[in-house]
Design a protein around this motif. Structure first.
Motif, PDB file in Angstrom:
ATOM      1  N   ALA A 151     -14.508  41.218  -5.961  1.00 39.91           N
ATOM      2  CA  ALA A 151     -15.045  41.925  -7.663  1.00 39.91           C
ATOM      3  C   ALA A 151     -14.670  40.992  -8.699  1.00 39.91           C
ATOM      4  CB  ALA A 151     -14.142  43.250  -7.460  1.00 39.91           C
ATOM      5  N   GLY A 152     -13.616  40.290  -8.461  1.00 42.90           N
ATOM      6  CA  GLY A 152     -13.275  39.496  -9.483  1.00 42.90           C
ATOM      7  C   GLY A 152     -14.314  38.231  -9.749  1.00 42.90           C
ATOM      8  N   ALA A 153     -15.376  38.101  -8.955  1.00 43.89           N
ATOM      9  CA  ALA A 153     -16.420  37.082  -8.934  1.00 43.89           C
ATOM     10  C   ALA A 153     -17.758  37.455  -9.101  1.00 43.89           C
ATOM     11  CB  ALA A 153     -16.481  36.144  -7.878  1.00 43.89           C
ATOM     12  N   CYS A 154     -18.157  38.667  -8.619  1.00 41.53           N
ATOM     13  CA  CYS A 154     -19.515  39.268  -8.730  1.00 41.53           C
ATOM     14  C   CYS A 154     -19.452  40.927  -8.869  1.00 41.53           C
ATOM     15  CB  CYS A 154     -20.397  38.909  -7.602  1.00 41.53           C
ATOM     16  SG  CYS A 154     -19.858  39.425  -5.915  1.00 41.53           S
ATOM     17  N   ASP A 155     -20.380  41.415  -9.117  1.00 44.59           N
ATOM     18  CA  ASP A 155     -20.652  42.917  -9.150  1.00 44.59           C
ATOM     19  C   ASP A 155     -20.386  43.535  -7.627  1.00 44.59           C
ATOM     20  OD1 ASP A 155     -20.912  45.266 -10.135  1.00 44.59           O
ATOM     21  OD2 ASP A 155     -22.882  45.083 -10.428  1.00 44.59           O
ATOM     22  N   VAL A 156     -19.663  44.331  -7.226  1.00 44.65           N
ATOM     23  CA  VAL A 156     -19.300  44.839  -6.075  1.00 44.65           C
ATOM     24  C   VAL A 156     -19.481  46.282  -6.124  1.00 44.65           C
ATOM     25  CG1 VAL A 156     -17.662  45.052  -3.999  1.00 44.65           C
ATOM     26  CG2 VAL A 156     -17.921  42.855  -5.306  1.00 44.65           C
ATOM     27  N   TRP A 157     -20.030  46.925  -4.979  1.00 44.80           N
ATOM     28  CA  TRP A 157     -20.391  48.438  -5.163  1.00 44.80           C
ATOM     29  C   TRP A 157     -20.121  48.639  -3.438  1.00 44.80           C
ATOM     30  CZ3 TRP A 157     -22.038  51.966  -8.852  1.00 44.80           C
ATOM     31  CH2 TRP A 157     -22.633  51.254  -9.786  1.00 44.80           C
TER      32      TRP A 157
ATOM     33  N   ASP B 283     -35.081  41.647 -11.061  1.00 43.73           N
ATOM     34  CA  ASP B 283     -34.163  42.580 -11.381  1.00 43.73           C
ATOM     35  C   ASP B 283     -32.832  42.447 -10.512  1.00 43.73           C
ATOM     36  OD1 ASP B 283     -36.101  43.613 -13.326  1.00 43.73           O
ATOM     37  OD2 ASP B 283     -36.620  45.117 -12.259  1.00 43.73           O
ATOM     38  N   GLY B 284     -32.583  41.310 -10.192  1.00 42.61           N
ATOM     39  CA  GLY B 284     -31.438  41.382  -9.377  1.00 42.61           C
ATOM     40  C   GLY B 284     -31.559  41.533  -7.849  1.00 42.61           C
ATOM     41  N   VAL B 285     -30.649  40.992  -7.074  1.00 39.63           N
ATOM     42  CA  VAL B 285     -30.656  41.190  -5.477  1.00 39.63           C
ATOM     43  C   VAL B 285     -29.287  41.974  -5.096  1.00 39.63           C
ATOM     44  CG1 VAL B 285     -30.254  39.841  -3.228  1.00 39.63           C
ATOM     45  CG2 VAL B 285     -31.727  38.927  -5.415  1.00 39.63           C
ATOM     46  N   ALA B 286     -29.475  42.849  -4.259  1.00 37.86           N
ATOM     47  CA  ALA B 286     -28.317  43.623  -3.557  1.00 37.86           C
ATOM     48  C   ALA B 286     -28.031  43.122  -2.113  1.00 37.86           C
ATOM     49  CB  ALA B 286     -28.834  45.221  -3.491  1.00 37.86           C
TER      50      ALA B 286
ATOM     51  N   HIS C  28     -30.083  29.516  -8.581  1.00 39.11           N
ATOM     52  CA  HIS C  28     -31.424  30.249  -9.215  1.00 39.11           C
ATOM     53  C   HIS C  28     -30.973  30.898 -10.529  1.00 39.11           C
ATOM     54  CE1 HIS C  28     -34.145  28.957  -6.081  1.00 39.11           C
ATOM     55  NE2 HIS C  28     -33.120  29.618  -4.948  1.00 39.11           N
ATOM     56  N   GLY C  29     -29.648  31.539 -10.673  1.00 40.26           N
ATOM     57  CA  GLY C  29     -29.299  31.866 -11.681  1.00 40.26           C
ATOM     58  C   GLY C  29     -29.491  33.554 -11.557  1.00 40.26           C
ATOM     59  N   THR C  30     -30.019  34.031 -10.583  1.00 39.75           N
ATOM     60  CA  THR C  30     -30.511  35.323 -10.270  1.00 39.75           C
ATOM     61  C   THR C  30     -29.287  36.376 -10.167  1.00 39.75           C
ATOM     62  OG1 THR C  30     -32.501  34.685  -9.164  1.00 39.75           O
ATOM     63  CG2 THR C  30     -31.922  37.100  -8.953  1.00 39.75           C
ATOM     64  N   PRO C  31     -28.998  37.299 -11.270  1.00 42.80           N
ATOM     65  CA  PRO C  31     -28.162  38.232 -10.811  1.00 42.80           C
ATOM     66  C   PRO C  31     -28.114  38.840  -9.495  1.00 42.80           C
ATOM     67  CG  PRO C  31     -29.794  39.336 -12.301  1.00 42.80           C
ATOM     68  CD  PRO C  31     -30.139  37.868 -12.044  1.00 42.80           C
ATOM     69  N   TYR C  32     -26.782  39.198  -8.965  1.00 43.83           N
ATOM     70  CA  TYR C  32     -26.787  39.648  -7.698  1.00 43.83           C
ATOM     71  C   TYR C  32     -25.563  40.743  -7.515  1.00 43.83           C
ATOM     72  CZ  TYR C  32     -23.127  36.742  -5.487  1.00 43.83           C
ATOM     73  OH  TYR C  32     -21.978  36.258  -5.676  1.00 43.83           O
ATOM     74  N   GLU C  33     -25.543  41.693  -6.518  1.00 43.94           N
ATOM     75  CA  GLU C  33     -24.546  42.441  -6.394  1.00 43.94           C
ATOM     76  C   GLU C  33     -23.967  42.232  -4.777  1.00 43.94           C
ATOM     77  OE1 GLU C  33     -26.014  46.938  -6.269  1.00 43.94           O
ATOM     78  OE2 GLU C  33     -26.336  45.939  -8.122  1.00 43.94           O
ATOM     79  N   VAL C  34     -23.090  42.613  -4.375  1.00 44.55           N
ATOM     80  CA  VAL C  34     -22.647  42.590  -3.016  1.00 44.55           C
ATOM     81  C   VAL C  34     -22.363  44.467  -2.620  1.00 44.55           C
ATOM     82  CG1 VAL C  34     -20.931  42.406  -1.360  1.00 44.55           C
ATOM     83  CG2 VAL C  34     -21.803  40.521  -2.856  1.00 44.55           C
ATOM     84  N   GLN C  35     -22.930  44.782  -1.775  1.00 51.00           N
ATOM     85  CA  GLN C  35     -22.702  46.216  -1.322  1.00 51.00           C
ATOM     86  C   GLN C  35     -22.225  46.298   0.164  1.00 51.00           C
ATOM     87  OE1 GLN C  35     -26.387  48.644  -1.686  1.00 51.00           O
ATOM     88  NE2 GLN C  35     -26.431  48.018  -3.758  1.00 51.00           N
ATOM     89  N   MET C  36     -20.958  46.865   0.221  1.00 50.93           N
ATOM     90  CA  MET C  36     -20.333  47.109   1.697  1.00 50.93           C
ATOM     91  C   MET C  36     -19.862  48.367   1.745  1.00 50.93           C
ATOM     92  SD  MET C  36     -17.414  43.867   1.635  1.00 50.93           S
ATOM     93  CE  MET C  36     -18.204  42.253   1.485  1.00 50.93           C
TER      94      MET C  36
END
Length: 278
Positions: free
Chosen positions: A238-244, A195-198, A217-225
């Motif tokens: 944010a232009g390259a991956c999901d950022v929160w 289900d993805g990695v944060a 691995h192709g695993t979806p991920y997001e970065v949290q800061m």
């Protein structure tokens, strides 16, 4: 009133202020995790009051078009009062999240709270088929085993290095050990989590590792800061991956603000310049 010097790290004192902040960050491509400041409630009335505040915030987010969610602390919802109080209040918040389509993160606090937090999360996330996330800390020796336990759970896990100061009997004492554990934990998550990695980190090396593991691995991920920390990097990523962005708000801001200031020399210099008017 929130003084200007604190506005770098705190979104405001009211729910309206954090939602306004979320709208501005959304315009920059960044989602916002809203956290009502306050923890270690010793009386049920205080824990219940914050639970109600979260229910209202979830309803407001659900009625908006914002890319936003919430994150709660177990001791804020009553774990310091009684585990049953925490479980009851978290159930209310999770139910509100399910009703309004709002994701609910559960923060991890000091090592004495891990078992109760993990047990409650695992039960609720399975009962609700996701819609929740949990924070785990790589500085704790037990975390590799906890990740194995959660690998087949719905929902998400946010991996951080750990901000608390646990005893060496339960945690790695050297920063190099924590970094090594974080790398190993992150690699496991990208291999095993569906289900993805944060990735909860400001460390450029770990962010590069996450991008490499995603490519492998192709695993979806997001970065949290955190709000106020490496914000330019947040917008660039944010232009390259999901950022929160984790954005705290509320009247209990002074302790949180000074904790952020003490963490890094750059934060302290910022605060001193702001106080001096320079």
């Amino acid at each position: 009133m929130l003084p200007p010097v604190a506005r770098r790290f705190v979104a405001g004192e009211s729910a309206a202020s954090v939602l306004d902040h979320a709208r501005r960050e959304n315009d920059r491509g960044v989602g916002v995790i809203c956290n009502l400041l306050g923890e270690h409630h010793r009386e049920r009335a205080s824990a219940d009051a914050d639970t109600v505040a979260y229910e209202r915030l979830v309803a407001d987010i659900g009625a908006s078009d914002l890319r936003a969610c919430i994150s709660v602390k177990p001791s804020q919802l009553g774990l310091s009062v009684d585990e049953d109080v925490f479980r009851a209040n978290l159930a209310r918040v999770v139910a509100a999240g399910a009703d309004h389509g709002v994701f609910v993160w559960v923060d991890m606090e000091d090592h004495t709270t891990v078992d109760a937090t993990l047990d409650t999360f695992e039960e609720y996330v399975r009962d609700n088929d996701g819609g929740m996330g949990l924070c785990l800390q790589s500085n704790l020796r037990r975390t590799a085993g906890d990740l194995e336990r959660l690998a087949d759970c719905p929902g998400k896990v946010r991996l951080v290095k750990g901000a608390y100061d646990p005893p060496e009997s339960v945690a790695y004492g050297e920063q190099s050990q924590v970094d090594d554990a974080y790398r190993e934990d992150l690699a496991f998550m990208f291999r095993e989590f569906d289900d993805g990695v944060a990735v909860g980190s400001h460390d450029p090396e770990m962010l590069t590792l996450a991008a490499d593991l995603h490519a492998k691995h192709g695993t979806p991920y997001e970065v949290q800061m955190l709000m106020g920390v490496r914000e330019r990097a947040q917008y660039d990523l944010a232009g390259a991956c999901d950022v929160w962005q984790y954005a705290p708000y509320g009247t209990s801001w002074p302790a949180y603000f000074w904790r952020r200031v003490r963490e890094r020399k750059g934060n302290a210099l910022f605060a001193l310049r702001a106080i001096a008017g320079g």
